[in-house]
Design a protein around this motif. Sequence first.
Motif, short mmCIF file in Angstrom:
data_model
loop_
_atom_site.label_atom_id
_atom_site.label_comp_id
_atom_site.label_asym_id
_atom_site.label_seq_id
_atom_site.Cartn_x
_atom_site.Cartn_y
_atom_site.Cartn_z
N PHE A 71 0.70 -1.28 -0.09
CA PHE A 71 -0.13 -0.18 0.09
C PHE A 71 0.76 1.20 -0.04
CE2 PHE A 71 -1.86 3.50 2.42
CZ PHE A 71 -3.28 3.47 1.53
N THR A 72 0.52 2.09 -0.85
CA THR A 72 1.21 3.31 -0.71
C THR A 72 0.06 4.36 -0.70
OG1 THR A 72 2.86 2.63 -2.50
CG2 THR A 72 2.47 5.14 -2.06
N GLY A 73 0.14 5.49 0.45
CA GLY A 73 -0.57 6.31 0.58
C GLY A 73 -0.44 7.13 2.01
N SER A 74 -1.64 7.51 2.66
CA SER A 74 -1.71 8.28 3.78
C SER A 74 -1.39 7.22 5.10
CB SER A 74 -2.80 8.97 3.98
OG SER A 74 -3.91 8.20 4.00
N ALA A 75 -0.98 7.86 6.11
CA ALA A 75 -0.99 6.81 7.44
C ALA A 75 -2.25 6.70 7.95
CB ALA A 75 -0.10 7.82 8.46
N ILE A 80 -5.76 1.59 8.39
CA ILE A 80 -7.07 0.58 8.15
C ILE A 80 -6.59 -0.61 7.30
CG2 ILE A 80 -8.87 0.65 6.72
CD1 ILE A 80 -9.35 3.89 7.11
N VAL A 81 -5.64 -0.38 6.41
CA VAL A 81 -4.96 -1.52 5.68
C VAL A 81 -4.55 -2.60 6.59
CG1 VAL A 81 -3.27 -2.28 4.03
CG2 VAL A 81 -4.98 -0.19 3.39
N MET A 82 -3.66 -1.95 7.49
CA MET A 82 -2.93 -2.93 8.51
C MET A 82 -3.84 -3.69 9.32
SD MET A 82 0.10 -4.07 9.11
CE MET A 82 1.35 -2.96 9.24
N THR A 83 -4.69 -3.00 9.82
CA THR A 83 -5.66 -3.60 11.05
C THR A 83 -6.60 -4.77 10.00
OG1 THR A 83 -6.12 -1.57 11.94
CG2 THR A 83 -7.88 -3.16 12.14
N ALA A 84 -7.02 -4.30 8.89
CA ALA A 84 -7.67 -5.35 7.97
C ALA A 84 -6.88 -6.75 7.76
CB ALA A 84 -8.20 -4.86 6.65
N ALA A 85 -5.49 -6.47 7.44
CA ALA A 85 -4.60 -7.43 7.14
C ALA A 85 -4.42 -8.34 8.41
CB ALA A 85 -3.12 -6.74 6.57
N ALA A 86 -4.22 -7.65 9.45
CA ALA A 86 -3.77 -8.41 10.66
C ALA A 86 -4.79 -9.55 10.98
CB ALA A 86 -3.74 -7.44 11.98
N LYS A 87 -6.22 -9.28 10.54
CA LYS A 87 -7.10 -10.49 10.77
C LYS A 87 -6.82 -11.71 10.18
CE LYS A 87 -10.51 -6.76 11.35
NZ LYS A 87 -11.93 -6.14 11.11
N HIS A 88 -5.93 -11.49 9.07
CA HIS A 88 -5.85 -12.70 8.28
C HIS A 88 -4.16 -12.99 8.31
CE1 HIS A 88 -9.67 -12.75 6.30
NE2 HIS A 88 -9.50 -11.56 6.06
#
Length: 103
Positions: A71-75, A80-88
Amino acid sequence: MYVTLALDQLIGAISAGNAVVLKPSNHALACSSVLANLIPLYMDSKAIQVIEGGPQICEKFLLHKWDKIFFTGSAQIGRIVMTAAAKHLTPVTLELGGKCPPY
């Protein structure tokens, strides 16, 4: 700039033999359109899919398990991306908050 950000990661991923789903930035509509129109013409659509859209598309993507997320973008969105990825337990590479010098 947006095109090279997307293509740099795409080249590395397909060189390693991976399939890729590329979701270009919805803030660069012209670049997103070029990628969505040209990549299917020259690349195998079974290996590379380009999906255009805004935050609603991203939310749907993040519900699924992926082998790797880049992911490239804002913190703020990176969290949000990191939280969703952590679930899996999905590995994530984040490029956050960088600004292009010409802008």
